[in-house]
Write an enzyme that holds these catalytic residues in place. Sequence first.
Site, short mmCIF file in Angstrom:
data_model
loop_
_atom_site.label_atom_id
_atom_site.label_comp_id
_atom_site.label_asym_id
_atom_site.label_seq_id
_atom_site.Cartn_x
_atom_site.Cartn_y
_atom_site.Cartn_z
N CYS A 111 0.27 -1.62 0.01
CA CYS A 111 -0.09 -0.08 0.28
C CYS A 111 0.97 1.03 0.32
O CYS A 111 0.19 2.22 -0.21
CB CYS A 111 -1.62 -0.28 1.60
SG CYS A 111 -2.11 -1.51 0.83
N HIS A 259 -3.09 6.49 2.33
CA HIS A 259 -3.78 5.79 2.07
C HIS A 259 -4.94 5.11 2.50
O HIS A 259 -5.45 5.84 3.52
CB HIS A 259 -2.66 4.95 2.21
CG HIS A 259 -3.19 3.33 2.65
ND1 HIS A 259 -3.95 2.85 1.36
CD2 HIS A 259 -3.40 2.03 3.26
CE1 HIS A 259 -4.29 1.40 1.40
NE2 HIS A 259 -3.56 1.50 2.69
N ASN A 289 -9.80 0.33 0.25
CA ASN A 289 -8.46 -0.57 0.25
C ASN A 289 -8.12 -0.98 -1.10
O ASN A 289 -7.91 -1.49 -1.33
CB ASN A 289 -8.43 -0.33 1.27
CG ASN A 289 -6.39 -1.20 1.02
OD1 ASN A 289 -5.76 -0.74 0.36
ND2 ASN A 289 -6.13 -1.58 2.46
N1 COA Z 1 -18.82 -8.64 9.78
C1 COA Z 1 -18.66 -8.45 10.57
N2 COA Z 1 -17.93 -9.51 12.20
C2 COA Z 1 -16.50 -9.42 11.68
C3 COA Z 1 -15.71 -9.05 10.27
C4 COA Z 1 -17.05 -8.68 9.49
N3 COA Z 1 -16.70 -8.43 8.81
N4 COA Z 1 -14.73 -8.82 9.96
C5 COA Z 1 -14.60 -9.51 11.95
N5 COA Z 1 -15.78 -9.33 12.15
C6 COA Z 1 -16.04 -10.29 13.88
C7 COA Z 1 -15.09 -10.02 14.08
O1 COA Z 1 -14.94 -12.50 14.08
C8 COA Z 1 -14.20 -10.62 16.28
O2 COA Z 1 -15.72 -11.45 16.94
P1 COA Z 1 -15.34 -12.35 17.80
O3 COA Z 1 -14.95 -11.06 18.74
O4 COA Z 1 -16.58 -12.95 18.16
O5 COA Z 1 -14.54 -13.17 17.74
C9 COA Z 1 -15.33 -9.35 16.34
O6 COA Z 1 -16.00 -9.12 14.70
C10 COA Z 1 -14.32 -8.52 16.30
O7 COA Z 1 -12.81 -8.43 15.76
P2 COA Z 1 -11.62 -7.53 15.45
O8 COA Z 1 -10.46 -7.87 14.36
O9 COA Z 1 -11.38 -7.75 16.77
O10 COA Z 1 -11.96 -5.96 15.04
P3 COA Z 1 -12.21 -4.63 14.77
O11 COA Z 1 -12.45 -3.57 15.55
O12 COA Z 1 -10.42 -4.86 15.05
O13 COA Z 1 -11.88 -4.60 12.98
C11 COA Z 1 -10.57 -4.43 11.32
C12 COA Z 1 -11.17 -5.49 12.13
C13 COA Z 1 -10.01 -5.33 10.05
C14 COA Z 1 -11.53 -3.44 10.39
C15 COA Z 1 -9.71 -3.28 12.00
O14 COA Z 1 -8.50 -4.37 12.56
C16 COA Z 1 -8.68 -2.85 10.63
O15 COA Z 1 -9.05 -1.71 10.16
N6 COA Z 1 -7.32 -3.18 10.86
C17 COA Z 1 -6.22 -2.46 9.80
C18 COA Z 1 -6.84 -3.20 8.74
C19 COA Z 1 -6.21 -2.81 7.49
O16 COA Z 1 -6.30 -1.51 7.43
N7 COA Z 1 -5.46 -2.90 6.60
C20 COA Z 1 -4.69 -2.70 5.55
C21 COA Z 1 -3.17 -2.10 6.07
S1 COA Z 1 -2.73 -1.85 4.17
#
Ligand code: COA
Length: 332
Positions: A111, A259, A289
């Site tokens: 990215c 980004h 993204n």
């Molecule tokens: N829909 C519904 N629930 C979802 C889900 C979705 N698409 N994806 C994950 N979940 C669930 C998980 O399974 C978890 O459930 P559980 O508590 O029963 O285990 C719960 O939601 C929380 O998951 P978590 O991973 O803690 O969520 P989060 O608040 O960290 O959000 C992201 C997840 C990916 C949105 C967040 O971590 C993020 O944005 N990270 C940066 C990622 C990024 O930008 N990557 C690209 C970099 S270039």
Amino acid sequence: MTVKISGTGSALPEKTVTNFDMAKLVDTSDEWIRERTGIAERRISTKDTVSTLAAKACQAALENAGASAEEVELIIVATCSPELLLPCCACQVQSVIGAPHAVAFDINAACSGFLFALNTAYAYMNTGLYKNALIVGSEVLSKLVDWSDRSTCVLFGDGAGAAYIQTVKDEEALCENGRHSGIESIVQGSDGSKGMVLSCGERGVSNPFANDSEQPSKYIHMDGQEVYKFATRQVPACISEALNKAGIGVDDVDKFVLHQANVRIIESVAKRLKADISKFPMNLDRVGNMSSATIPVLLDELNRSGQLKRGDRLVLSGFGAGLTYGASVIVW
Ligand code: COA
């Protein structure tokens, strides 16, 4: 002499996939995706490849700059999802757009790729080796995504963006507000020790002499929370460093073109920098993204909608797999 962006272009696949469409594929909801990421829909390729999207974005950038493919001296494509390992995407683009005099190669900094490509071209041009370059970020991430993994498949989209940059004399770069169009400072960094928090495999070792080795997963694997922590810490730090290098402060910046991974990351960066969130344009609600393509696609949208004036000061900043990160201060 200075290096300025003379034109931008972008290309998106036709198919729009909404959060409601995603909810038919995996156990998710429009509400969850919007709240956690800010994304409402993304474009997904049904036939476009990384090279066809990249070539369309380049043609649009050349047209926007009033330049011809014949005069292009350097093409750098940033991608982590090429359709071929050989030849590289930049050479495919060179052939499609008809730029026989260009040197063409790819880089992969995920990215941060567009930013790293821009900085690489800038370094070449600063030495006088080339006078212009097409810089491209192009991705078809939909083929790297595990469409049964709700934690990643909702995040990504496909698309390409390009910029045509040229070396110009200082007097030609002078803007009405007294600033000079060009690149004012660059900061970039990598932390390979944390690389596996966001990874995607290709082919493992495989030949008649190798013992059977475990083949890496061909799908994107991500520890979302680790990436989130990294981005919210590293992005404001490198932007501050780039501003310091340029000898300016947050208030001297007109727009922060970041980004587009997650609206919460962008809001957190704005808060840490004590910058007004209205200076952070966003399009991730519509395109998700797109890795290396996010910054140039957003730049092209701003340029074509008249939201950029010559003399505006922009901070471009990206972060992603590698881990990699960077920030550049530029005057439009
Ligand atoms: N829909 C519904 N629930 C979802 C889900 C979705 N698409 N994806 C994950 N979940 C669930 C998980 O399974 C978890 O459930 P559980 O508590 O029963 O285990 C719960 O939601 C929380 O998951 P978590 O991973 O803690 O969520 P989060 O608040 O960290 O959000 C992201 C997840 C990916 C949105 C967040 O971590 C993020 O944005 N990270 C940066 C990622 C990024 O930008 N990557 C690209 C970099 S270039």
